[in-house]
Structures are given as structure tokens and as C-alpha cells.
Design an enzyme around this catalytic site. Sequence first.
Site, mmCIF file in Angstrom:
data_model
loop_
_atom_site.group_PDB
_atom_site.id
_atom_site.type_symbol
_atom_site.label_atom_id
_atom_site.label_comp_id
_atom_site.label_asym_id
_atom_site.label_seq_id
_atom_site.Cartn_x
_atom_site.Cartn_y
_atom_site.Cartn_z
ATOM 1 N N HIS B 78 -22.178 -0.747 12.758
ATOM 2 C CA HIS B 78 -22.078 0.465 13.029
ATOM 3 C C HIS B 78 -21.797 0.643 11.621
ATOM 4 C CE1 HIS B 78 -20.033 5.114 12.975
ATOM 5 N NE2 HIS B 78 -19.467 4.019 12.587
ATOM 6 N N ASP B 107 -48.036 15.541 -3.702
ATOM 7 C CA ASP B 107 -47.485 14.315 -2.984
ATOM 8 C C ASP B 107 -46.878 14.013 -3.653
ATOM 9 O OD1 ASP B 107 -47.136 12.000 -1.562
ATOM 10 O OD2 ASP B 107 -48.784 12.301 -0.476
ATOM 11 N N TRP B 143 -18.681 -4.236 7.312
ATOM 12 C CA TRP B 143 -19.336 -3.854 6.412
ATOM 13 C C TRP B 143 -19.435 -3.827 5.080
ATOM 14 C CZ3 TRP B 143 -20.817 -0.508 1.986
ATOM 15 C CH2 TRP B 143 -20.096 -0.087 1.801
ATOM 16 N N SER B 171 -36.542 -1.276 -0.732
ATOM 17 C CA SER B 171 -37.174 -0.612 0.041
ATOM 18 C C SER B 171 -36.828 0.002 -0.992
ATOM 19 C CB SER B 171 -36.840 -0.344 1.452
ATOM 20 O OG SER B 171 -37.523 1.225 1.760
ATOM 21 N N SER B 172 -35.243 0.669 -1.129
ATOM 22 C CA SER B 172 -34.259 1.561 -1.404
ATOM 23 C C SER B 172 -34.880 2.124 -3.118
ATOM 24 C CB SER B 172 -33.041 1.281 -2.027
ATOM 25 O OG SER B 172 -32.693 1.626 -0.163
ATOM 26 N N HIS B 255 -19.328 1.457 -4.842
ATOM 27 C CA HIS B 255 -18.497 2.983 -5.287
ATOM 28 C C HIS B 255 -20.029 3.576 -5.945
ATOM 29 C CE1 HIS B 255 -16.300 5.441 -5.438
ATOM 30 N NE2 HIS B 255 -16.293 6.243 -6.605
ATOM 31 N N GLU B 257 -22.519 3.462 -4.907
ATOM 32 C CA GLU B 257 -23.861 3.651 -3.491
ATOM 33 C C GLU B 257 -22.921 5.205 -2.738
ATOM 34 O OE1 GLU B 257 -25.724 2.468 -1.738
ATOM 35 O OE2 GLU B 257 -25.653 3.285 0.218
ATOM 36 N N TYR B 259 -21.403 7.462 -4.137
ATOM 37 C CA TYR B 259 -22.155 8.920 -4.477
ATOM 38 C C TYR B 259 -23.392 8.689 -4.606
ATOM 39 C CZ TYR B 259 -17.322 8.944 -6.765
ATOM 40 O OH TYR B 259 -16.440 8.936 -6.741
ATOM 41 N N SER B 270 -25.893 23.129 -2.986
ATOM 42 C CA SER B 270 -26.332 23.929 -3.953
ATOM 43 C C SER B 270 -27.538 24.680 -3.459
ATOM 44 C CB SER B 270 -26.216 23.413 -4.982
ATOM 45 O OG SER B 270 -25.436 22.557 -5.456
ATOM 46 N N HIS B 304 -11.097 0.576 -8.103
ATOM 47 C CA HIS B 304 -9.868 1.309 -6.982
ATOM 48 C C HIS B 304 -10.188 0.313 -5.581
ATOM 49 C CE1 HIS B 304 -12.849 4.422 -6.821
ATOM 50 N NE2 HIS B 304 -12.904 4.063 -5.374
ATOM 51 N N HIS B 305 -11.231 0.203 -4.988
ATOM 52 C CA HIS B 305 -11.277 -0.227 -3.851
ATOM 53 C C HIS B 305 -10.197 -2.079 -3.373
ATOM 54 C CE1 HIS B 305 -14.444 2.268 -1.988
ATOM 55 N NE2 HIS B 305 -14.773 1.907 -3.829
ATOM 56 N N THR B 330 -15.723 16.878 -9.602
ATOM 57 C CA THR B 330 -15.750 17.212 -8.580
ATOM 58 C C THR B 330 -15.682 18.599 -7.346
ATOM 59 O OG1 THR B 330 -15.704 15.091 -7.500
ATOM 60 C CG2 THR B 330 -15.721 16.235 -6.101
ATOM 61 N N LYS B 333 -17.833 21.486 -9.465
ATOM 62 C CA LYS B 333 -18.489 21.780 -8.078
ATOM 63 C C LYS B 333 -18.057 23.034 -6.532
ATOM 64 C CE LYS B 333 -22.196 17.792 -8.599
ATOM 65 N NZ LYS B 333 -23.373 18.746 -8.291
ATOM 66 N N ARG B 452 -6.881 -0.393 9.571
ATOM 67 C CA ARG B 452 -8.315 -0.520 10.214
ATOM 68 C C ARG B 452 -8.874 -1.475 9.993
ATOM 69 N NH1 ARG B 452 -11.925 -0.251 5.191
ATOM 70 N NH2 ARG B 452 -13.651 0.314 6.295
#
Lengths: 373, 527
Positions: B78, B107, B143, B171-172, B255, B257, B259, B270, B304-305, B330, B333, B452
Site C-alpha cells: 500500500h 512540448d 515501505w 523513470s523519476s 525526507h 521525498e 517534499y 497557488s 527526525h524519523h 510552511t 505559505k 502502527r
Amino acid sequence: MRVAAQFLLLALASGASPAYADWQLNMPRGVTEISHAVFDLHMIIFWICVAIAVVVFGVMFWSIFHHRKSRGARAENFHENTLVEVIWTLVPFVILIGMAVPATATLVKMYDSSDAEVDIQVTGYQWKWRYQYLGEDIDFFSSLTTPREQINNEAPKDENYLLEVDNPLVIPAGKKVRFLVTAADVIHSWWVPAFAVKKDAIPGFINEAWTNVPEPGIYRGQCAELCGKDHGFMPIVVEVKPQAEYDQWLVDTRAAQAATAAAASQVLSMDELMAKGEQVYNTACAACHQTNGQGLGSVFPALKGSKIALGDIEAHIDIVVNGKAGTAMQAFKDQLSAVDLAAVITWERNAWGNNVGDKVDPATIQKLKEGTE
Amino acid sequence: MNTLTRTIEHTEQHGPAEGLSRWFFTTNHKDIGTLYLWFSFAMFLTGGCMALMIRAELFQPGLQLIEPGFFNQMTTMHGLIMVFGAVMPAFVGLANWMLPLMVGAPDMALPRMNNWSFWILPFAFAMMLSTLFMEGGGPNFGWTFYAPLSTTYAPPSVTFFIFAVHMMGISSIMGAINVVVTILNMRAPGMTMMKLPLFVWTWLITAFLLIAVMPVLAGVVTMMLMDIHFGTSFFNAAGGGDPVLFQHVFWFFGHPEVYIMILPAFGIVSEIIPTFARKRLFGYASMVYATASIAFLSFIVWAHHMFTVGIPLMGELFFMFATMLIAVPTGVKVFNWVATMFRGSMTFETPMLFALAFVVLFTIGGFSGLMLAIAPADFQYHDTYFVVAHFHYVLVPGAVFAIMAGVYYWLPKWTGHYYNETLGKVHFWISFIGVNLTFFPMHFIGLAGMPRRIPDYALQFADFNMVASVGAFIFGFSQLIFLVLVIKTIRGGDRAPAQVWEHPQGLEWTLPSPAPYHSFVEPPEVK
């Protein structure tokens, strides 16, 4: 829904609810000085967030209500204002500094594990905990005791469903206890919410944590790091006893461990071994190999009709005692007594239609255990 | 000059190829954007079904439907599918469709590579999904695939998982390079950097993040591969390795990722809020600087993870302070969006509803993020449902709502038809209720102490788990309304003019709706 959510948030803020009530909204306040400090930090930052939310969402919903086209609002032209932008950059910054100060103070205290009076090594295994009291010659494993029938919804669930173990960790009240946390296989995490202690148990590392619990009682927690199939089934139970009772417990436990070791010399009949073996199998083996001995796929092979259970007895003893490197099969020589090992191997060779007919003597196992140490 | 005119006429007449080959061999940014978006939606439903399986099992305590081992495969798949298969490709799809239209380019800069970066994905995900049917089952280590659970103790299918991650990474990276080159080189005359629409700016910064961190992800899975098959011990303590090293490398990717999954969402919102507030975006320049600051900070907060892995006190403090600092840009924004609405003239079409819900619910996710930043408190929150609530708030009513807002906003431009506004609003309100019913109670069960990634739980967590499961089914099935709505809009509906909305800003609205197969063959002039 937003209103409902906001309402729930307020309900949450209305203070610490009694531990483990249903519909519990907030974090329990815990029982130690540190857990109280952590709870206070949690509430401060929560209220800061609520205050900011009220202001920001307040302005937003006020605009949504008043500055809508259907009410004839006409858009203005402004699109920047340096002063306002500087203010709303600086104000949050100042709030954050105000928050960082108490957080740092608490963190420094949590990291100070010096001058502990009791040292306990906590080792995570797939899926149980091992507690070794350093300098006390006490060493035992702690596994879930919730019966399979309750988990499989075949029996009503008890109050402490999934939060009960055979041998709880016992510590003295009012003493600084240091935990040396590590793991034998994958990463686990030792967590008791009431103490605000959560430390990852990592193979090859020894992490330090500590607590000092003023009041005797029973406190429950769970493994907090995904550690494989039965991650949800390795709870932690800590029994905090007054000093005198704790001392007595140390004496009793040492005596019981000596008696278990001495029992290795006794000779048991086939029936005795089989009866004990079934019991041991269900706590130590059934999670993977299943109660019916049929295993789970290729990772946890079947024992019923297996080559090992029906084959050479030496090989069978070896794999149970020493485990199999690179697989999920652990070494059980430290986890089970000689009697238990002899009984469970005998059971595996003679249960579910495995009819080898031979039995293992505790003395054989004891010799192996001593030889490997 | 004559030849040039003829070439232009020729290209303008040149439409899409016939049949399936149009989709296999296309180098057209609109076709590739469409492919990405459909692929992403298919993955969204696939990952969603897995989420529903998880929520069905957690509806009540006890094991009812699936075994713990399979439960772990579901949580893992998932997460991987939603991150790499649903959210990221959706943003790439929107970038493909919109970036050339927004900067006035004909293009994407590298159209053949564009085709390749899309067509890698279906194979990568087919390979990853196929592991579920392999001996020993699919990936079951979360994950975040922490070693050694994902190396020494992993099922054999982990090798296929590693190869699939490599393909997604390739790909990315190609997609990101394409975005950077397009934005830097193919802007219309007069389109200076500080005139770029914010969706373009946020994507430019996202693309740099992708180029920086996807190779790190490739590195960490390669180290796993070496440990599993070639006898190294990067993460194996018994061989002198370091299981914590895995987490450092993973989160150095992980991390930024997160963002990557939210910055383009900021860009979409926006674009939408000014259109429906009929007022210019407040603080354009500060929006750009805030995005850049967030991107910079994302590289220095990874641990921080890992507050509970036992990093030294000084490290813990550094990562706590750096993480708290993210709240500043943040906040800027969010304040800017609110100031844009303030004294505007607002209407509430479906894209605006999703954008407003984004602002409120993303901010709630931001608040819980701020709480998680406080390291001592994080010892209580870490690896509980509080974290699950936090990141789902920023990812579902955050990133996913922004993607849906963007689809509603640009759908008339893509198809030439207005969508059915009533159906859109129904979709919004059911999703809104479902999403909050699912994820808000998770704050409570997390604070109460539920870890979790567990298939069964103690009795005191039962009530809110039931609520969350009901919410999940409401949210999940409401996405079928979206599917019906999009198909109906493609097939027909009220004709949309070039502008679509009242006075929206940007070059994309100067083109007819639907946008022609080849647009801006001659660059527009931006004043």
C-alpha cells in the site's frame, strides 16, 4: 465534519483522561517525572497549534463567509506587504524558540542515564523479549500468553488481550533503573508509554534508557518497530514492586532458575515428555510452525511429516538448540530449559501422526548446552 | 521564412497516430501526461484496495480476514504503490500536460526520453505486484524497508522489489531532468524566472530534489542487494555492518521525498486560489523563497524519523531544531494563501473546494508534524497511529486533494468540456467526510498508545478503529464517483471556451479548449 473534528480536538484538550478508557482521546500522563514532563510538552505544543489554528482558520473562514462573490464582494488589488510578511515570518520563529527551550531541557534529562541502581539488559527477539539482570544472575524470556483461541475469535477476549506475558519484567519502585536495549535478530523497539520510554532495540548496538517509577503497579507496552510477522504479538509487561518485595522476588527467581537447571538430570517418561512438550510447543513454536504442525508457506516449514522431525534425531536436536543461520529459525538453547527442549523435540517427533517413537532425555540437551557455552 | 511557415503548417496538421500505437510510441507531452494520469489513477485504486483490506482487518480486534504475514505485505505494498505509483506519477502527469502550456513551449524538451520514462513504470509495477504471488510472498517489511528485516530476514521476492525500485528511480530521474531542461530552456520570450507560474516553480524545485535523492535510494537498495546476494555486510551487525546506516541513507532520500510529494501540490493550490478568489496571489516572491527554503531544509532534517534509534544528544537537538524551523516557511505559505482569499471575491467551484480543504487539512497535518518535531514528545508518538494520522493528513487531503483540485481545474482545458459541477461537489463532500472520518480518529488511537503496522490490537483501541474503518470505505468508494465524472467529461458536456474560468492567469488559458495536439508552435510573447 470540520466542526465535529474541532469539537473532538477541544474534548481532547480537556485534560488527561483516565488511562485506557474507551474512546480515549489523549496521551496518558504516565507515572514518572519524565513522563509528566513529556506530557506537559505535548500539551504546550498542542495548545500552541490550537491557538495558531484559531487565528489562521478564523481569518480564512471569515473571508470565505464575507468575501464571497455571491455576497457582492469585489476583489481588491493588493498582493504583497513587506511588513506583514516579515512579521509572520518572525513571530512563528520566536514561538518556536520558546518551545525549543523546555523541549531541550527535558531531552537532556532523558539522556542522562548515569547513576542507575539497577541495570537490566533488554534484548528483542522475533517475537519475545529477554531480560537479563546484570550482576544478579537472572535471565529469562517474556512471551505473549493470550491464547490463540482469543486471537482467532473462538473465545471471548480478556481485559488485557494482547498485553499479557508469562514472565513480566520486575523492577523496584523509587529506584533509577537503566535499560541496555539491543536485539538478537531484526530491529525492535521497547516501549512503555507510562514511563515515556521508547528505545529501538538494534542488533549490534546497545542503547541506553532509564526510568524511575515512584509507585508500584503493573504497566503495559508493546513493541513499536515492525519486526516481522508477529510484531503485533510481543507485548511488554513491567511489574513495579516495593524494594522488599523486589528483593524477595530476586531470591525466589534465582532459586527457581537453579531448580530448572537441576531438573536437567532427571529422567522423564514418554508421557511426561509429551505432555510438557505440547505445552512448550504452543508457547514457543506454534506462532510459526502452527498448532497443527503444518507451518506457513516456505518461510515457516511444516513439521508434520518433515524430513527433520522424522529423520536423524541428532540433526533435529541441533536445529532446535542452535537454530539455522540465515533463516527465521532461532537458536532455542538460551530460551528454553533442557527439560523443555527435550520435551518439545520429543513432541515434534511424535505428534500429528509423526510416529518416530523415540524420546530425548534432558541430560543429552544439557550436555549440548554446556558444550556450546 | 517560407520553408519555416510550411513546416509550421505541416506540424499543425499532424495529429495523433491511430490506434494503440499512438500510446506506445507517442512523444507528445499531452498524450504522455494522459498516460501518467491514468496509470496513477489505476495505482491509486490498487493501493486503495490494499488499504481497505487493512482497514477491514482492523475493523475489530482479533484476526478475522487475513494472516499477520499477509497483513504486513498489504501495509508495505500500500505504501510503496501510493508513494511511487499514485502520487508521484500523478504530479509528473500534471507536469507533462501543463508545464509546456504554462511556459509557452511546444512540448517537453526531451520527448523521446519522456516516452521512455513513462513506459518503464507499468513494467516496474507489474514486477513489484507479481511478488505477491511468489513463493514466500511479497515485500513484508514496510515501505521504509528497514534492514536487516528487509535483507537477512526478507522473503526471496525482495530481489524483484529492489529491481522494481531501480526502474522507478530511473523513470523519476529522467522525468525530473526533462522538467528542468524544459523550464530552463523553453520559456517563451519575456517569461523571466520571476514570472513563472508557481506550479512551474514548485516543479522546478521538486525536480532538483528528485535528481538529488533518487540516486541515494538506488544506492541503498543496491547495498541491500549486495548484502543479500554478494556476501557484503553493509547492514549486517554480525558481519561488522551497521543497521542504523540503512536508516540514515534511506531517510536522506526519504525526507526530501516527502517534499517531492507536497511541493507541486503547493504549486497547484497557488494557481487555483487566486483564480477563484479573483485576486492576485499574495506574496509571489515569498512563495518562491519559501519553497526553496523548504527544499533546502528537507536535506538536513532526515534523522527526525530516527529519534528513537539512539543518536547522540547533540544530534538529536540539531535535528529537532532544524525540523521545527520548517514550520516557518510552511507557515508563510499558508498565510499567503489566506491573505490571497482575504478581500477577494470568492466562488466555490469544485477545484476551489478541494484547494480550500487542502489548506485546512494540510495545515492540520503540519500541526501534528510540529508536535512530532519535539523530540521528547516524539518518543511517545513515534511509530504509533499518531504518525499514521500525521502523514496521511499531509498526503491524502494534502497531496491527493491537490491533485484532484488540479484535475478539476484543468479538465475543461484538456477535454474541451466542463465537468458536471453537481457530481464534482458530491465527490468533494463525500471524500471530505470520508477522509476526516478515517484519519482524524487515528490521532486519538495513536496518543492512546496503539503502535502502527499491527494486524490486531488491544481492546481499548477498538472504538476509534471501527470509526476509521467505516471512514476508509466511504472515502475509497467515493473515488468511483470521480472516475465516472472524468469519463463523462471526456465523452461530452458543456463546451468550454479558451478561458474556462473567469479571468484565470497564465498562458494555458490563451489556447483553445481542448488544447490542440501541438500548441505554441510559435512562441507567445509574455509582457
